[in-house]
Design an enzyme around this catalytic site. Structure first.
Site, mmCIF file in Angstrom:
data_model
loop_
_atom_site.group_PDB
_atom_site.id
_atom_site.type_symbol
_atom_site.label_atom_id
_atom_site.label_comp_id
_atom_site.label_asym_id
_atom_site.label_seq_id
_atom_site.Cartn_x
_atom_site.Cartn_y
_atom_site.Cartn_z
ATOM 1 N N ASN A 64 0.846 -1.191 0.000
ATOM 2 C CA ASN A 64 0.000 0.000 0.000
ATOM 3 C C ASN A 64 0.882 1.241 0.000
ATOM 4 O O ASN A 64 2.040 1.196 0.402
ATOM 5 C CB ASN A 64 -0.901 0.012 1.236
ATOM 6 C CG ASN A 64 -2.005 -1.014 1.147
ATOM 7 O OD1 ASN A 64 -2.421 -1.381 0.059
ATOM 8 N ND2 ASN A 64 -2.473 -1.476 2.291
ATOM 9 N N ASP B 192 -4.452 -6.144 2.111
ATOM 10 C CA ASP B 192 -5.597 -7.031 2.328
ATOM 11 C C ASP B 192 -5.355 -8.433 1.815
ATOM 12 O O ASP B 192 -5.945 -9.392 2.311
ATOM 13 C CB ASP B 192 -6.835 -6.447 1.644
ATOM 14 C CG ASP B 192 -7.306 -5.166 2.299
ATOM 15 O OD1 ASP B 192 -7.303 -5.101 3.540
ATOM 16 O OD2 ASP B 192 -7.668 -4.228 1.566
ATOM 17 N N ASP C 206 -7.058 -10.164 9.403
ATOM 18 C CA ASP C 206 -7.565 -8.833 9.758
ATOM 19 C C ASP C 206 -7.064 -8.522 11.167
ATOM 20 O O ASP C 206 -7.640 -8.954 12.171
ATOM 21 C CB ASP C 206 -9.092 -8.818 9.710
ATOM 22 C CG ASP C 206 -9.667 -7.427 9.820
ATOM 23 O OD1 ASP C 206 -9.091 -6.613 10.571
ATOM 24 O OD2 ASP C 206 -10.684 -7.143 9.161
ATOM 25 N N ILE C 207 -5.982 -7.773 11.247
ATOM 26 C CA ILE C 207 -5.317 -7.532 12.531
ATOM 27 C C ILE C 207 -6.201 -6.712 13.457
ATOM 28 O O ILE C 207 -6.341 -7.020 14.652
ATOM 29 C CB ILE C 207 -3.961 -6.840 12.308
ATOM 30 C CG1 ILE C 207 -3.073 -7.716 11.418
ATOM 31 C CG2 ILE C 207 -3.273 -6.549 13.640
ATOM 32 C CD1 ILE C 207 -1.775 -7.051 10.988
ATOM 33 N N PHE D 218 -7.778 2.789 11.733
ATOM 34 C CA PHE D 218 -7.725 3.831 10.704
ATOM 35 C C PHE D 218 -8.473 3.340 9.479
ATOM 36 O O PHE D 218 -8.451 2.147 9.161
ATOM 37 C CB PHE D 218 -6.280 4.163 10.339
ATOM 38 C CG PHE D 218 -5.658 5.232 11.198
ATOM 39 C CD1 PHE D 218 -5.325 6.459 10.674
ATOM 40 C CD2 PHE D 218 -5.426 4.995 12.547
ATOM 41 C CE1 PHE D 218 -4.754 7.450 11.463
ATOM 42 C CE2 PHE D 218 -4.855 5.963 13.349
ATOM 43 C CZ PHE D 218 -4.526 7.206 12.804
ATOM 44 N N LYS E 24 -17.132 0.334 9.061
ATOM 45 C CA LYS E 24 -15.933 -0.423 9.423
ATOM 46 C C LYS E 24 -15.793 -0.514 10.935
ATOM 47 O O LYS E 24 -15.448 -1.572 11.468
ATOM 48 C CB LYS E 24 -14.698 0.247 8.813
ATOM 49 C CG LYS E 24 -13.383 -0.451 9.144
ATOM 50 C CD LYS E 24 -12.198 0.201 8.434
ATOM 51 C CE LYS E 24 -10.900 -0.517 8.746
ATOM 52 N NZ LYS E 24 -9.741 0.064 8.035
ATOM 53 N N LYS F 207 -15.667 -4.182 12.543
ATOM 54 C CA LYS F 207 -14.435 -4.659 13.159
ATOM 55 C C LYS F 207 -14.574 -4.815 14.670
ATOM 56 O O LYS F 207 -13.858 -5.603 15.276
ATOM 57 C CB LYS F 207 -13.288 -3.685 12.873
ATOM 58 C CG LYS F 207 -13.063 -3.381 11.399
ATOM 59 C CD LYS F 207 -12.412 -4.513 10.665
ATOM 60 C CE LYS F 207 -12.039 -4.080 9.255
ATOM 61 N NZ LYS F 207 -11.383 -5.146 8.479
#
Length: 397
Positions: free
Chosen positions: A208, A276, A304-305, A323, A337, A341
């Protein structure tokens, strides 16, 4: 923590002396009594009237001032403080301190004091790097003087490099640490930063667009508030901050392992731009280019940390901050999100190319919590970090 402390502030003669006005204000906001001393050179950059008005005390300037000597002799003045702070500490002032010269009020106070001394150097980059200054620095540190900075940056003279006076929050943090505190003293905070690199072969990878600047700024802001910071970073462009517990990683799976190993913590801030997906069966050898033939890549989903930590049944941090870098429907997507999450806060930003935010020096974010969305004005990443760190400290204390 600082309330009731008394600091003898010696202001040296340099362009950075103007920052001392803000430093005095911030110290007094924390309940500190500031007794100001100015060298003659300092008066060329800030006025004694301004310093006195902010400090609420008369400025001490002359060694042979009969009135002030009658009220409080310079020997007594050197010993009534809990800390002597020299900011900015010029090359000249450092040289006089290191060699025991006492030709004016400032240097005489420094020679006569039995109080701990802290200096914040500021000078031209070549002066800072000069062998004489570095010898003087080593002597002062050997004498037990605490040194704050200097920072790298643009100089008033037009040059760039180490020599800038530390920012006021950094000096405040050093003062708080000296007295054993800060609002986050004794608390462990995890920060992830930078991109992850997912290998295609030994020379190519997927990543990224992230410099790591925002994550580094957040870690520095948390350090200034007294936290112990565990800093898990991918291969970022920006150097990691000094003073953190550093964990370097490359891939998302390595980052997850480092995060899990760092727990338990009181708070976790996930500022990293984690890929991802990863390439399934990455090649151990360089994939050769063949005319007319394109390689076929298959992908697997990375862990997915943020969700893993936010949804932990045991050992979950009290505050989990994620973030969300979005290009469309920023608030709606970030709000979704946060709920999906399971984290407490989401820091959302618009990273469309035209904003210049991804990899740039500024950020414009919206803090999304259970109470709703709070827009912050566009500001430097350091300012964003300080604001977020202060909010985090308020939530944990």
């Amino acid at each position: 923590m600082l309330a009731g402390k008394r600091i003898l502030l010696i202001i040296g003669g340099g362009i950075a002396a103007y920052k001392c006005l803000e430093l005095i204000r911030r110290l007094r906001d924390r309940g500190v009594s500031v007794t100001p001393v100015m060298t003659r050179a300092a008066e060329e950059f800030v006025t004694p009237l301004s310093v006195s008005a902010l400090a609420g005390e008369a400025v001490h300037q002359e060694l042979f001032d009969l009135t002030k000597e009658a009220e409080m002799g310079h020997i007594q003045l050197s010993r009534v403080a809990d800390l002597v702070l020299v900011a900015p500490a010029t090359a000249d002032l450092m040289a006089k301190m290191a060699n025991g010269l006492a030709g004016d009020l400032a240097t005489t106070l420094l020679m006569a004091t039995d109080t701990p001394v802290m200096i914040a150097p500021a000078m031209n980059v070549r002066m800072w790097q000069h062998a004489a200054t570095q010898r003087n620095l080593a002597l002062l540190q050997g004498d037990g003087v605490t040194v704050v900075g200097p920072n790298d940056g643009d100089m008033a003279c037009g040059e760039f490099g180490p020599g800038r006076l530390s920012e006021v929050p950094e000096i405040l943090t050093a003062v708080e640490r000296h007295f054993g505190g800060g609002p986050l003293a004794g608390k462990r905070v995890l920060v992830t930063s930078g991109p992850t690199h997912e290998p295609i072969d030994p020379v190519r990878y997927i990543a990224n667009r992230s410099s790591g600047a925002q994550g580094t700024a957040i870690a520095e802001a948390l350090l200034r508030l007294g936290a112990e910071v565990i800093f898990v970073t991918g291969p970022a462009d920006v150097a990691p901050p000094k003073g953190v517990v550093l964990r370097r990683v490359e891939t998302a799976r390595e980052m997850l392992a480092a995060v899990e190993a760092a727990l338990p913590v009181e708070a976790a801030v996930f500022a990293a731009a984690v890929a991802d997906w990863r390439v399934r069966g990455a090649s151990d050898s360089k994939i050769k280019k063949q005319a007319g033939q394109l390689p076929s890549l298959e992908f697997d989903e990375n862990p997915d940390i943020l969700a893993t930590v936010a949804q932990m049944k045991a050992g979950r941090p009290a505050l989990v901050v994620g973030f969300a870098a979005e290009t469309d429907d920023v608030i709606a997507n970030a709000t979704s999100k946060r709920q999906r999450k399971g984290c407490d806060w989401i820091v959302a930003n618009d990273v469309r190319p035209e904003t210049g935010i991804m990899g740039g020096a500024e950020n414009a974010v919206t803090l999304i919590t259970e109470e709703g969305a709070e827009d912050w004005p566009r500001m430097g990443k350091r300012a964003v970090a300080e604001r977020l760190a202060e909010r985090l400290a308020a939530a944990l204390t």
